[in-house]
Motif scaffolding. Sequence first.
Motif, short mmCIF file in Angstrom:
data_model
loop_
_atom_site.label_atom_id
_atom_site.label_comp_id
_atom_site.label_asym_id
_atom_site.label_seq_id
_atom_site.Cartn_x
_atom_site.Cartn_y
_atom_site.Cartn_z
N HIS A 86 -4.13 7.45 -10.21
CA HIS A 86 -4.44 8.52 -9.26
C HIS A 86 -4.09 8.14 -7.79
CE1 HIS A 86 -3.37 10.63 -12.11
NE2 HIS A 86 -4.14 10.74 -13.43
N TYR A 87 -3.93 7.89 -6.75
CA TYR A 87 -4.53 7.31 -5.78
C TYR A 87 -4.70 8.71 -4.96
CZ TYR A 87 -3.33 5.23 -1.38
OH TYR A 87 -3.02 4.74 0.18
N GLU A 88 -4.13 9.90 -5.29
CA GLU A 88 -4.22 10.77 -4.99
C GLU A 88 -5.86 11.33 -4.98
OE1 GLU A 88 -2.60 14.05 -2.07
OE2 GLU A 88 -1.64 12.81 -2.38
N GLU A 89 -6.85 11.65 -5.19
CA GLU A 89 -7.70 11.73 -6.24
C GLU A 89 -7.43 13.57 -6.43
OE1 GLU A 89 -11.43 10.92 -6.59
OE2 GLU A 89 -11.10 8.76 -8.09
N ASN A 90 -7.84 13.81 -5.12
CA ASN A 90 -7.31 15.57 -4.39
C ASN A 90 -6.48 15.97 -4.36
OD1 ASN A 90 -8.77 18.39 -4.18
ND2 ASN A 90 -10.35 17.40 -3.88
N GLY A 91 -5.89 16.51 -4.96
CA GLY A 91 -4.40 17.39 -3.34
C GLY A 91 -5.47 18.25 -3.13
N ASP A 92 -6.61 19.02 -2.74
CA ASP A 92 -6.63 20.07 -2.08
C ASP A 92 -7.43 19.14 -0.22
OD1 ASP A 92 -7.30 22.22 -0.63
OD2 ASP A 92 -9.30 22.60 -2.24
N ASP A 93 -6.45 20.22 0.68
CA ASP A 93 -7.30 19.35 2.12
C ASP A 93 -8.69 19.84 2.47
OD1 ASP A 93 -5.25 17.79 3.09
OD2 ASP A 93 -3.81 19.08 2.80
N GLN A 94 -9.05 20.83 1.59
CA GLN A 94 -10.46 21.78 1.64
C GLN A 94 -11.42 21.88 1.48
OE1 GLN A 94 -9.30 23.14 4.60
NE2 GLN A 94 -6.76 23.34 3.84
N ARG A 144 -12.54 18.27 0.95
CA ARG A 144 -13.00 17.66 1.30
C ARG A 144 -14.37 17.33 1.52
NH1 ARG A 144 -11.12 13.93 4.79
NH2 ARG A 144 -11.75 15.09 6.34
N ALA A 145 -15.07 16.27 2.15
CA ALA A 145 -16.36 15.66 2.78
C ALA A 145 -17.17 17.13 3.26
CB ALA A 145 -16.24 14.51 3.74
N ARG A 154 2.45 25.11 1.81
CA ARG A 154 2.93 24.09 1.10
C ARG A 154 3.52 24.55 0.10
NH1 ARG A 154 -1.83 21.36 -0.45
NH2 ARG A 154 -3.56 22.09 0.18
N SER A 181 -14.15 9.22 3.34
CA SER A 181 -14.07 10.81 2.87
C SER A 181 -14.84 10.82 4.88
CB SER A 181 -14.88 11.72 2.09
OG SER A 181 -16.25 10.84 2.38
N ARG A 213 -17.74 0.33 -6.92
CA ARG A 213 -17.31 -0.09 -5.39
C ARG A 213 -16.19 0.83 -5.26
NH1 ARG A 213 -17.47 -5.31 -6.90
NH2 ARG A 213 -14.97 -5.41 -6.73
N LEU A 214 -15.36 1.54 -5.70
CA LEU A 214 -14.56 2.03 -5.66
C LEU A 214 -15.20 3.81 -4.74
CD1 LEU A 214 -11.19 2.19 -6.06
CD2 LEU A 214 -11.68 3.12 -8.29
N GLU A 268 -7.86 8.70 0.56
CA GLU A 268 -6.97 7.59 0.67
C GLU A 268 -6.10 7.21 1.70
OE1 GLU A 268 -7.12 10.29 -1.29
OE2 GLU A 268 -5.75 11.01 -1.13
N TRP A 324 -16.93 3.81 -1.68
CA TRP A 324 -15.60 3.52 -0.69
C TRP A 324 -15.18 4.42 0.39
CZ3 TRP A 324 -15.88 0.35 3.51
CH2 TRP A 324 -16.60 -1.02 3.53
N ARG A 325 -14.71 5.57 -1.37
CA ARG A 325 -14.31 6.65 -1.61
C ARG A 325 -15.05 7.31 -0.05
NH1 ARG A 325 -10.03 9.83 -2.56
NH2 ARG A 325 -9.28 8.05 -4.04
N ALA A 356 -16.65 -2.27 -10.20
CA ALA A 356 -16.17 -2.27 -9.34
C ALA A 356 -15.39 -0.79 -9.10
CB ALA A 356 -14.88 -2.73 -10.05
N ARG A 413 -7.34 11.79 4.59
CA ARG A 413 -7.52 12.03 3.54
C ARG A 413 -8.47 10.66 3.02
NH1 ARG A 413 -4.91 16.11 1.04
NH2 ARG A 413 -4.97 14.87 -1.53
N ARG A 426 0.96 4.50 -2.76
CA ARG A 426 0.76 5.57 -1.68
C ARG A 426 2.01 6.80 -2.00
NH1 ARG A 426 -1.11 9.80 -0.85
NH2 ARG A 426 -1.28 10.97 1.01
N HIS A 433 -6.28 3.37 3.37
CA HIS A 433 -4.91 2.34 3.83
C HIS A 433 -5.44 1.85 5.17
CE1 HIS A 433 -0.27 3.09 2.50
NE2 HIS A 433 -0.48 1.95 4.15
N LEU A 445 0.59 -0.79 0.48
CA LEU A 445 -0.13 -0.04 -0.23
C LEU A 445 1.24 1.01 -0.32
CD1 LEU A 445 -2.95 -0.34 2.09
CD2 LEU A 445 -2.84 -1.25 -0.24
N VAL A 472 -12.56 -3.41 -2.87
CA VAL A 472 -12.44 -2.05 -2.53
C VAL A 472 -12.92 -1.38 -4.10
CG1 VAL A 472 -11.76 -1.52 -0.84
CG2 VAL A 472 -9.87 -0.92 -1.83
N GLY A 473 -12.84 -2.03 -5.00
CA GLY A 473 -12.73 -2.00 -6.72
C GLY A 473 -11.33 -1.01 -7.16
#
Lengths: 160, 294, 350
Positions: free
Chosen positions: A145-153, A155-156, C72, B182, B173-174, B219, B177-178, B170, B217, A68, B223, A64, A107-108
Motif C-alpha cells: 500500500h504505497y498510498e496508505e490514505n486516499g484522502d488528501d484532507q 493529512r498532518a 475526483r 507528513s 522506521r517506516l 508517500e 519517516w512517514r 523496520a 502527501r 507509485r 519519493h 520508485l 526507510v523501512g
Amino acid sequence: MAEEEKQSVRETAAPWEPNVVGFLCNWCSYAGADLAGTSRIPYACNVRVIRVPCSSRVDPLMILRAFREGADGVLVSGCHPGDCHYIEGNYYARRKLIALKQLLDHVGLDPRRFRVSWVSASEGRKWAKVVETVTRDLLEAGPFHYEENGDDQGRAPGRG
Amino acid sequence: MATIKEELRAAVKKLFDEDRIDYFVGYVEDYGHTFPAILAKGSDLSRLTFDRKSYNNLADFLPELRGSRVGLVCKQCEVRTLNVLAAEGQIERDKLVVVGVPCPAMVDPRKLPADEAGLDDLDESYWQEKCRRCLERNTPFADVFVGERASTPTPAEGWPLLQEVEAMSAEERLAWWREQMSLCIRCYACRLACPLCYCHQCFVEDNKPQWLDKSVRPENNLHYHIIRAIHLAGRCIECQECSRVCPVGIPVDVLNNVLARDFAERFGYLAGETAEAKPALTHYERDDKEDFIL
Amino acid sequence: MAAEYYRLSKDKVAELFERARADYDVVAKTRDANGNLVYGRPVSFDDVAFVDEQPPMSAKAFALPQTEALVRYERENDKIRAEGPEAPTRDILIFGVNMCDATAFDIIDRVFRWDYLDDPYLGRRAQTTQFALACASIQQDCFCDRISYDEDGVDAVAYDLEGSYLIKVQTEKGRTLVERYKDLFATEDGDAESSIKAFKEKAGTAKKEPMLESAKPALEKAFEHADWEILASTCIGCGVCTYVCPTCHCFDIQDEGGSSRGRRLRVWDHCTGRTFTAMAAEQPRDRQYKRYRQRLLHKFWYYPERFGPLLCTGCGRCITHCPVKINIRELVEYFGGLKDTPPGGARHGK
C-alpha cells in the motif's frame, strides 16, 4: 495444451497475486527469460517485463515510479558482473542500486519488495528460480500500500 | 590586534581595489541575522563578518556567478564542496579567490541562546552536529587567509540521530519517516540550499514524463527525498544545510548520512576529501561488495 | 456589525476549549512529533501552546489546503462517477490563532471573492471561525507594527489583560461563538478600546511610523532600480517564503491518475520558483531576482493597487525561515524610499 505445461509451481492460484515490475537488460536477462519460455520451464507469471538496453539504464526514479503506479515488488536483472554487453554498465548499475537499496532498507521498506539479480542469456532455469523466489516472498509480504490514505484532507495536523 | 571581521573587511577591500574580483560572496550582519550576501565593487563592506551564525554553504551561489571573478569565504564545508564541484568540472578555479578562515564551529540555530553575547564561548553541546565531526578547521587551499589559525579538532564518530533511527525496527522506521514526511511542504528549500544540487532541470519539475506527483502527501514527499538523496550519493559532503533550512524542521540529512556512511564503509570513499578522487557513482571496482543480489 | 466587548476569566479558558470541541473542530497551536509549533488538533487542553511565537506554517491551510481535490472521478465499465470538492464535515474554530494569521484570511478573501467566486475556498472560509490571541510581545522579525491593517475582519480577538482576557467580537461568527458559551463570558463595562491601546503599547505591537503602505509611490518607480539584481541575487528560489506566508495564495492545477480513476487537484505554487507559470513556454521572469521582485511588488504594489490593503500582515515568517535571510521589510523600505542604506550593504557596482 498438455496438462504438465499448464502446471504452475504453486498448487492452486492464490486469492491475491503480486504485481512485479521487472526491468530486464536486453542482452542477458531478457534473453534468459526468453530461454525459460522456449525451454517450457513452468514458473510464476507475476513479473511484467520491461526491456531495457542495460541494467545501468534503470534509474531509481523508474523503480520508485513503479511502486507509485501500484507494483508490489520491483526486480532489476542484468548480466553477471564482467559480462556486460557494454563492458562495464552493470558495474555502474551495481553501485547505483546498492545506494537505492540502502535507502529503501533505511526507510523501512520490506526488503522483499526490491530485488536485483544477475541472470545470463543461458540461465533460463535461474530466471525461473529468481521469479519463483521473488513471487513467493511477495505472496508472504502481501500487497504493497504505497498510498496508505486516499484522502488528501486527512493529512498532518495543521496542513488542512 | 585586528579582529577577524576587520581583517576580512580589509582583505576584501584589497581584492576589490586590486581589481582581482568582480564579486565577493561572504557573510554580512544586519537586522539581527548573519546571512550571505553577494557584494559588488562599491558595496558597503563594513557589514562583512564571519561568526558562529555563518551557516550557509556559500558555494551554492557560484553557479549564479559563473563567468565572473569571485572571491569566496571558504570554511571547511565550502572546501569540501569545492572539491566535489572541481571533480565534476563545475568550477573555474582560476576565477576563484578563496578567502580562508579558521572555523569556530557553528552554533545550532535551534539552540541559539536568547542573549547572543556569549556566542563565542558556547561549548560543543550547542554546536551543529556536523561541526562536532569536522576534520579540519582551517581552509587548506586559501589564496588569502584571515584570522588566527585554529587548532586541529578531534572529530566525533557517527550521527546521533541516525543511530537513533537505525536502532528502530523496520516498521518503526517506516512509521517514523512517514510522520516526518507528513510534515514536508515540498518547498524544495533542501534542494535549493544544497550547493551540489545545481542541475538546471530537476526531476521534480519534469512533467513529461512526470516522475513525481505534485500533490503533497507523505508517500510523494518520501519519493522526492529518496531521489534527492540518491542524486547526492557519494557527493554529499554533509554540510547539513538541507536540514537547517527546512522550515518545518525535518532532519532530511539523515538520508544523506546513510549513504555517506555506507559509501565510506563499502567503497572507502569520502566525498570532497580531495578534488582528484573520482566521484563514487562514476567509478567502480570489479569486486564492489554486493550482498543482496540474487 | 459594531464591535462588542466581553471579559473571559482565565480559569474559564480550559472549559471554553473543551465545550467548544463539542461544536467545532478545534484547532490550536500545539507541538508536532519533532516538538515544533504547529496549528494542529491538541489531544487535550494541556497540549495547547500559549506562546506568542508563530508556528512555521500559518493558518491559511484551513481555508486553502496545500493539496485539495477539486474533482475526483472513477470509471466503472461505461459509468463515470465524479465528485466535487469535499467540504470539511465540521466547522473549524482556530483557537488562539496569531493576529497576523487571523487578519490574513480577510486579505485572501478579497482575491477569491473578486470576479470569480471560488466556492471551495469560500465554503471553507464560511466554516472557519478565528478566535485570535493578541501577542503580548513582538518577535525579532515581526513587523506588524509597521502595517496599518489591524483587527479588521477577525471574528474574535482576546487581549491578555492581567488575570482575564478582554474579548473583542467583530463578526457574526464571533458573536455565535460567544452566544454559544454565554455563561463563560462577562460583559465589559470599562473603556475597552483604551485598554486595547495600552496593551498594544506595552506589547510593542502599536503602530509605528513610517508605515509600509507609504512605500508604494516610490516602489512604483523602483521597478528598474539597479540594486534589485544584487540585493535579491542570494534568493535561492525555494518556496519557503510563500508557503509559510499567511497571505500568499497562488496555486497550480494538476491532474493525477489515469483513465479509470483520478483527480484534479489544486496545489500551492510559488512565484519564486523557476517553473512558476511556465506553462506553454518559458517562465516570463527569467532571472531569480525578477522572481523575488515579483513577490515583493505583488505584496506592496500590485495587490494594494487593486484591493486596498497590503498583501502582508507583517508576521515576519518569510524572514525567519528564509534560508538566506532576505528581509522583505528592509527591501520595501529601501526600494520604497523610507531608508537610504541597502540591507547587508550590497550595491550593484556598475
